[in-house]
Design a protein around this motif. Structure first.
Motif, PDB file in Angstrom:
ATOM      1  N   GLY A 227       4.503  -6.045   2.275  1.00 44.57           N
ATOM      2  CA  GLY A 227       5.122  -5.672   3.840  1.00 44.57           C
ATOM      3  C   GLY A 227       4.604  -5.604   4.975  1.00 44.57           C
ATOM      4  O   GLY A 227       4.991  -5.190   5.800  1.00 44.57           O
ATOM      5  N   ALA A 228       4.061  -7.322   4.915  1.00 44.17           N
ATOM      6  CA  ALA A 228       4.110  -7.698   6.641  1.00 44.17           C
ATOM      7  C   ALA A 228       5.248  -7.560   7.255  1.00 44.17           C
ATOM      8  O   ALA A 228       5.840  -8.687   6.362  1.00 44.17           O
ATOM      9  N   ARG A 229       4.964  -8.114   8.378  1.00 44.72           N
ATOM     10  CA  ARG A 229       6.125  -8.131   9.087  1.00 44.72           C
ATOM     11  C   ARG A 229       6.701 -10.168   8.697  1.00 44.72           C
ATOM     12  O   ARG A 229       7.632 -10.351   9.168  1.00 44.72           O
ATOM     13  N   GLY A 230       5.802 -10.582   8.681  1.00 48.30           N
ATOM     14  CA  GLY A 230       5.251 -11.849   8.154  1.00 48.30           C
ATOM     15  C   GLY A 230       3.942 -12.543   7.873  1.00 48.30           C
ATOM     16  O   GLY A 230       3.257 -11.658   8.301  1.00 48.30           O
ATOM     17  N   GLY A 231       4.106 -13.433   8.176  1.00 49.40           N
ATOM     18  CA  GLY A 231       2.723 -14.298   7.594  1.00 49.40           C
ATOM     19  C   GLY A 231       2.572 -15.531   8.381  1.00 49.40           C
ATOM     20  O   GLY A 231       3.810 -16.514   8.294  1.00 49.40           O
ATOM     21  N   LEU A 232       2.099 -16.422   9.024  1.00 48.74           N
ATOM     22  CA  LEU A 232       1.929 -17.464   9.759  1.00 48.74           C
ATOM     23  C   LEU A 232       0.526 -18.490   9.132  1.00 48.74           C
ATOM     24  O   LEU A 232      -0.799 -17.574   9.343  1.00 48.74           O
ATOM     25  N   ILE A 233       0.284 -19.945   9.285  1.00 53.73           N
ATOM     26  CA  ILE A 233      -0.956 -20.522   9.374  1.00 53.73           C
ATOM     27  C   ILE A 233      -0.834 -21.540  10.259  1.00 53.73           C
ATOM     28  O   ILE A 233       0.510 -22.444  10.450  1.00 53.73           O
ATOM     29  N   ALA A 234      -1.964 -21.413  10.923  1.00 53.92           N
ATOM     30  CA  ALA A 234      -1.818 -22.890  12.278  1.00 53.92           C
ATOM     31  C   ALA A 234      -2.020 -24.331  12.032  1.00 53.92           C
ATOM     32  O   ALA A 234      -2.514 -24.297  10.597  1.00 53.92           O
ATOM     33  N   PRO A 235      -1.056 -24.694  12.994  1.00 54.36           N
ATOM     34  CA  PRO A 235      -0.800 -26.213  12.381  1.00 54.36           C
ATOM     35  C   PRO A 235      -1.977 -27.085  12.628  1.00 54.36           C
ATOM     36  O   PRO A 235      -2.838 -26.990  13.329  1.00 54.36           O
TER      37      PRO A 235
END
Lengths: 467, 199
Positions: A227-235
């Motif tokens: 359900g998250a708007r998005g996901g990310l990982i620090a570069p």
């Protein structure tokens, strides 16, 4: 003030912030495909507008394309019409199109990263919920509806309320036969298909850090499934290494400038998240879903949770899901015969996925009654697989290597799973009818899919791996 | 976009949780290139069997239910970003969807089309389902101005939240694009001063 990574990128893209209004957020890159763009182009035409920043828009045809005989005209009339419409619209509005037959064509979320279009610090959108994939690079990337596609066409901006932030840490080492897909299926099973709604998720921790870029994409890809708007990982160095030298990646001085900027993209040590969850990688087994939403997942050697163990208000829906799948309370899935194996989709169709499958099946044969489709994510992935001789391995194992597209993930083209059949699939959704009316989907990793292809049954891949 | 006005209507209950957009409109019906006509295939595989015969027990096929308000279980609209889901619901004749939880993208899509998603508490949702079970003609009144939804038979009422900007868009029938286009100068200035230019 200390900021999370999401806040850093978000704040750097706010064109206007005003109380009582959503932020006007600038969008660096807009990816489009044939299914969710025609009504948006039509809207522009009705308003008499041009694309505001056509050079920041990239198109491909993926959802509706056949995965056999792509050199021939598309047989299915409505699909052909929709793909032709994309070609026409891109020509009329000046959008770069990597359409059918182009050497860069492929699933929109596979080609962005491989072409170096996806970069840390960008804001990226696409009329497709799995746009979250691009977050693996430390970008804010999310799916939008067609009205918003039209808004980005017209203004290169979106009105968006700043999301809440969640950090999900996975620490420690993954066990044998356990990969990125298992991590994300495990997290979704733990927090449910709605557990991330309203949040933008940052994945962190040593287990995430140790993943390759392609594996990180698998994790971020399925953020939407909680359900998250998005996901990310620090570069990090892994990210920079992957990007360097790609077709549209910054070069020369621009690269140095980019790198200096990208190195500022991390959550400050004292930044606060609205929610923090922590998991131990050692607890994760190869995962499989048994129900009709991606939150209904278990370790492959676990038993299906009983209906009585569910909250009262959810029992009806839970029982409906088990009935649809033809499964019972407390049953084990191991040994259950299956009919199809689909290895593909924006979740798991990249070269590392194909390599992993090939390395497992080399010298083995698929089970006689099982049909196995491998659908590479892009023309480039396909070409690489052939260059490495993976096609030969698949062929001698009895696996069909097809041409790139979304394929049986959502069955918009001819690649549908027949009613009642079980499909072990590396895709992202096990919804009722997702892979074809009344088809039954079991979501797994590429390795678990390969094991099922070889045995014809749901199999704990760990038992087939050498010690 | 049409203006949203105060509404009193009977409801169609779909008491299922996690209704995903593949159920609302299956992918095979997404090949159209206009916004119209998706209502015909709303909940296609729940409404029709494999021989295309209507399933009598599905609420949308049951003539005892009618009205402009769809009421569904929690986490409505999860999954794909397809705006076709909002178009299909609207095209079928609904103006309001009530649930105890909505997926983000669906909620945004609905608002962008003048379809009002109303999030109520689990308890109030259960009250609505109970009331409709007692009397299928029972009505709700949705007052967007006051941000309330009321079960008319019992007078039980709950208020709901909506972003004030989106509220004014719905009430006035405005859309986002005109608003943001009026800020073009700001957008161009932003582009000139951007923290990092990718282009």
């Amino acid at each position: 003030m200390a900021k999370t990574l999401v806040e850093k990128i978000w704040d750097a893209h706010v064109v206007k912030r005003e109380d009582g209004f959503p932020d006007i957020l600038y969008i660096d890159t807009h990816l489009i495909h044939e299914v969710t763009s025609p009504q948006a182009f039509d809207g522009l035409r009705k308003r008499g507008l041009k694309l505001f920043r056509p050079q920041q828009t990239v198109a491909t045809a993926d959802h509706n394309v056949p995965t056999l005989d792509q050199h021939l005209p598309i047989k299915e009339e409505l699909s052909r019409y929709q793909v032709d419409m994309l070609t026409k619209n891109c020509a009329e509005f000046g959008v770069e199109l990597y359409g059918l037959g182009h050497r860069y064509q492929g699933i929109v979320h596979v080609i962005g990263p491989e072409l170096g279009i996806t970069l840390p610090g960008k804001t990226m959108v696409c009329g497709d919920s799995h746009t979250s994939t691009h977050g693996a690079f430390g970008a804010i990337a999310f799916g939008i509806g067609t009205s918003q596609v039209e808004q980005v066409f017209a203004t290169q901006c979106l009105q968006q309320s700043k999301p809440k932030t969640m950090k999900i840490e996975v620490n420690g080492e993954l066990g044998k036969g356990v990969g990125a897909k298992d991590i994300i299926l495990y997290i979704i099973a733990k927090i449910s298909a709605a557990g991330g709604t309203g949040y933008f998720v940052e994945f962190a921790g040593s287990a995430i850090r140790s993943l390759s870029m392609e594996a990180r994409m698998t994790v971020c890809n399925m953020s939407i499934e909680m359900g998250a708007r998005g996901g990310l990982i620090a570069p990090d160095e892994t990210t920079f290494e992957y990007i360097k030298g790609r077709e549209f990646a910054p070069k020369g001085e621009k690269w140095d400038e980019a790198l200096a900027y990208w190195k500022t993209l991390y959550s400050d040590a004292d930044a606060t998240f609205d929610s923090v969850l922590t998991f131990d990688a050692a607890d994760i087994a190869p995962m499989i879903t048994y129900g009709t939403n991606p939150g209904m997942g278990i370790g492959i050697d676990d038993k299906i949770p009983s209906t009585a163990a569910q909250p009262t208000s959810e029992q009806l829906s839970y029982q409906k899901a088990l009935d649809y799948m033809g499964f019972d309370d407390d049953a084990s899935l191991i040994g259950k015969p299956i009919d199809y194996v689909f290895i593909g989709s924006c979740t798991n169709s990249r070269i590392e996925d194909l390599r992993e499958v090939a390395s497992f099946v080399k010298g083995k044969q698929k089970a006689a009654d099982v049909e196995v489709w491998i659908v590479p994510g892009s023309k480039q992935v396909e070409a690489q697989a052939i260059a490495e001789g993976l096609d030969k391995i698949f062929e001698s194992a009895g696996f069909q290597l097809r041409e790139p597209g979304c394929s049986a993930c959502l069955g918009m083209n001819e690649d549908k799973i027949p009613a009642g059949k079980y499909c072990v699939s590396t895709s992202n959704r096990n919804f009722e009818g997702r892979q074809g009316p009344n088809a039954r989907t079991l979501l797994v990793s590429p390795l678990t899919a390969a094991a099922a292809a070889v045995t014809g049954k749901i199999t704990d891949v760990r038992e087939l791996l050498e010690a | 976009m049409k203006k949203f006005e105060k509404l009193t209507s009977a409801v169609v209950p779909v008491n299922i949780e996690n209704v995903d957009t593949d159920q609302i409109i299956p992918a095979r019906f997404l090949k159209a290139t206009t916004r119209e006509g998706f209502g015909e295939n709303l909940f296609r595989d729940w409404r029709f069997d494999s021989d295309n015969q209507p399933k009598a027990d599905f609420p949308l096929n049951n003539p005892i239910y009618s009205g402009k308000v769809l009421v569904a279980g929690k986490n409505f609209g999860c999954g794909s970003s397809r705006e076709h889901a909002a178009w299909a619901i609207q095209d079928h004749g609904f103006d309001v969807v009530i649930s105890s939880f909505f997926a983000d993208i669906f909620k945004g899509n609905a608002l962008n089309n003048g379809l009002l998603p109303i999030q109520v508490s689990d308890a109030f949702l259960a009250e609505i389902f109970n009331e409709v079970e007692k009397d299928t003609k029972s009505t709700l009144t949705v007052d967007l101005e006051a941000q309330t939804v009321t079960i008319d038979a019992t007078g039980s009422s709950e208020s709901f939240e909506i972003n004030p900007y989106k509220k004014s868009c719905l009430i006035n029938g405005y859309d986002d694009i005109d608003f943001v286009r009026s800020q073009t100068d700001l957008i161009e200035k932003f582009e000139e001063n951007k923290v990092f230019k990718f282009y």
